[in-house]
Motif scaffolding. Structure first.
Motif, PDB file in Angstrom:
ATOM      1  N   UNK A 166       0.827  -1.211   0.000  1.00 58.17           N
ATOM      2  CA  UNK A 166       0.000   0.000   0.000  1.00 58.17           C
ATOM      3  C   UNK A 166       0.863   1.263   0.000  1.00 58.17           C
ATOM      4  N   UNK A 167       1.943   1.246   0.780  1.00 62.18           N
ATOM      5  CA  UNK A 167       2.788   2.440   0.897  1.00 62.18           C
ATOM      6  C   UNK A 167       3.642   2.673  -0.339  1.00 62.18           C
ATOM      7  N   UNK A 168       4.035   1.596  -0.986  1.00 64.62           N
ATOM      8  CA  UNK A 168       4.964   1.724  -2.108  1.00 64.62           C
ATOM      9  C   UNK A 168       4.288   1.529  -3.452  1.00 64.62           C
ATOM     10  N   UNK A 210       4.792   6.089  -4.092  1.00 64.53           N
ATOM     11  CA  UNK A 210       6.246   5.967  -4.221  1.00 64.53           C
ATOM     12  C   UNK A 210       6.836   7.188  -4.923  1.00 64.53           C
ATOM     13  N   UNK A 211       6.115   7.708  -5.917  1.00 69.63           N
ATOM     14  CA  UNK A 211       6.577   8.920  -6.597  1.00 69.63           C
ATOM     15  C   UNK A 211       6.616  10.105  -5.651  1.00 69.63           C
ATOM     16  N   UNK A 212       5.591  10.209  -4.802  1.00 73.82           N
ATOM     17  CA  UNK A 212       5.554  11.301  -3.827  1.00 73.82           C
ATOM     18  C   UNK A 212       6.683  11.142  -2.811  1.00 73.82           C
ATOM     19  N   UNK A 213       6.883   9.907  -2.340  1.00 68.48           N
ATOM     20  CA  UNK A 213       7.939   9.656  -1.359  1.00 68.48           C
ATOM     21  C   UNK A 213       9.322   9.953  -1.930  1.00 68.48           C
ATOM     22  N   UNK A 214       9.498   9.689  -3.217  1.00 66.32           N
ATOM     23  CA  UNK A 214      10.817   9.876  -3.816  1.00 66.32           C
ATOM     24  C   UNK A 214      11.109  11.292  -4.263  1.00 66.32           C
ATOM     25  N   UNK A 215      10.096  12.146  -4.337  1.00 67.82           N
ATOM     26  CA  UNK A 215      10.296  13.489  -4.875  1.00 67.82           C
ATOM     27  C   UNK A 215      11.206  14.340  -3.992  1.00 67.82           C
ATOM     28  N   UNK A 216      10.928  14.385  -2.690  1.00 69.87           N
ATOM     29  CA  UNK A 216      11.733  15.227  -1.790  1.00 69.87           C
ATOM     30  C   UNK A 216      13.180  14.751  -1.674  1.00 69.87           C
ATOM     31  N   UNK A 217      13.434  13.449  -1.519  1.00 70.21           N
ATOM     32  CA  UNK A 217      14.833  12.998  -1.502  1.00 70.21           C
ATOM     33  C   UNK A 217      15.595  13.374  -2.760  1.00 70.21           C
ATOM     34  N   UNK A 218      14.966  13.229  -3.909  1.00 69.34           N
ATOM     35  CA  UNK A 218      15.630  13.608  -5.161  1.00 69.34           C
ATOM     36  C   UNK A 218      15.899  15.103  -5.206  1.00 69.34           C
ATOM     37  N   UNK A 219      14.947  15.885  -4.702  1.00 68.60           N
ATOM     38  CA  UNK A 219      15.135  17.333  -4.655  1.00 68.60           C
ATOM     39  C   UNK A 219      16.303  17.698  -3.739  1.00 68.60           C
ATOM     40  N   UNK A 220      16.385  17.038  -2.584  1.00 70.88           N
ATOM     41  CA  UNK A 220      17.478  17.302  -1.649  1.00 70.88           C
ATOM     42  C   UNK A 220      18.830  17.004  -2.286  1.00 70.88           C
ATOM     43  N   UNK A 221      18.948  15.865  -2.926  1.00 76.06           N
ATOM     44  CA  UNK A 221      20.218  15.487  -3.555  1.00 76.06           C
ATOM     45  C   UNK A 221      20.558  16.445  -4.688  1.00 76.06           C
ATOM     46  N   UNK A 222      19.564  16.809  -5.486  1.00 72.80           N
ATOM     47  CA  UNK A 222      19.803  17.724  -6.604  1.00 72.80           C
ATOM     48  C   UNK A 222      20.275  19.090  -6.105  1.00 72.80           C
ATOM     49  N   UNK A 223      19.620  19.607  -5.072  1.00 73.04           N
ATOM     50  CA  UNK A 223      20.028  20.900  -4.510  1.00 73.04           C
ATOM     51  C   UNK A 223      21.435  20.809  -3.937  1.00 73.04           C
ATOM     52  N   UNK A 224      21.745  19.689  -3.300  1.00 76.15           N
ATOM     53  CA  UNK A 224      23.079  19.500  -2.719  1.00 76.15           C
ATOM     54  C   UNK A 224      24.158  19.533  -3.792  1.00 76.15           C
ATOM     55  N   UNK A 225      23.869  18.899  -4.926  1.00 75.27           N
ATOM     56  CA  UNK A 225      24.825  18.903  -6.033  1.00 75.27           C
ATOM     57  C   UNK A 225      25.049  20.324  -6.538  1.00 75.27           C
TER      58      UNK A 225
END
Length: 239
Positions: free
Chosen positions: A13-15, A20-35
């Motif tokens: 249910x969670x994934x 899963x797209x919503x859960x992955x959006x913020x982590x990807x944003x964090x990594x992208x901003x860090x780069x």
């Protein structure tokens, strides 16, 4: 206290694709901003601490906790499918504990791991900043998952209430009102991070002992009360 079948259904249910797209959006944003920050500003300990504290710990972790914690049980209660689960010969605390473990695991994976990656990108773990904020993300994931799982058993609007807590209380009042910081999961986890980092870059308004006691107390009490609410829901359904 742990049922593999309930865990498998909860993970599914969670994934699901949309969540899963919503859960992955913020982590990807964090990594992208860090780069981008690393490319523009270079390796700077203060910048790394500010970004990990402001975006990762104060925003990403609680929002992912809301999605995972409320999503572990809220939709089942809303659509009535929880009745089928409650009809099985499972103890209510077992159901809650299993869903809590799943919510914690999902929150940790989607928040702590990106925090670690972002920290190494920003300054290569200088002054243990990446590890410190990762540990903070891990411990706060436990408390957030328990709190928001409880909200999921109490209200059909758990996501709204969870986001209000995460974005208004933690991010807004927690940064502006000194007294509110004492009742902040973020500050409790920062106390643990401060112990790991050992310097002045990571600070908290709460002492380590107080923070540890509050983290444990909130997690245990929220889990226990969620179990009680599930019992009440069963009785109401039977009546």
């Amino acid at each position: 206290m742990y049922d593999p079948t309930v865990a498998r259904l909860t993970y599914r249910a969670l994934l699901g694709r949309r969540r899963a797209l919503i859960l992955g959006a913020l982590p990807l944003l964090l990594v992208a901003i860090s780069v981008v920050v690393r490319a523009l500003a270079g390796a700077d300990d203060q910048t790394a601490s500010d970004l990990l504290g402001g975006l990762a710990l104060a925003t990403m972790v609680p929002i992912i906790g809301v999605i995972a914690g409320t999503g572990a049980i809220g939709p089942e209660i809303d659509d009535g499918s929880v009745v089928y689960l409650l009809s099985k010969p499972l103890k209510r605390p077992t159901i809650i504990f299993t869903k809590l473990i799943v919510a914690i695991a999902v929150t940790m994976v989607f928040s702590a791991l990106p925090t670690l990656v972002a920290g190494f990108i920003l300054n290569g773990n200088g002054q243990q900043i990446a590890v410190a904020y990762t540990v903070a993300a891990l411990v706060s994931s436990i408390a957030y998952a328990a709190l928001f799982l409880l909200l999921g058993t109490m209200s059909r609007h758990a996501v709204v209430f969870g986001l209000v807590y995460a974005l208004v209380w933690e991010a807004l009042f927690g940064s502006l009102v000194p007294g509110a910081r004492t009742l902040s999961v973020q500050q409790w986890s920062l106390a643990v991070a401060h112990k790991v980092a050992g310097g002045d870059l990571v600070t908290s308004d709460v002492g380590l002992t107080t923070a540890t006691v509050l983290l444990v107390a909130v997690t245990v009490l929220a889990t226990w009360y969620a179990g009680q609410k599930l019992r009440t829901l069963t009785l109401a359904g039977e009546e």
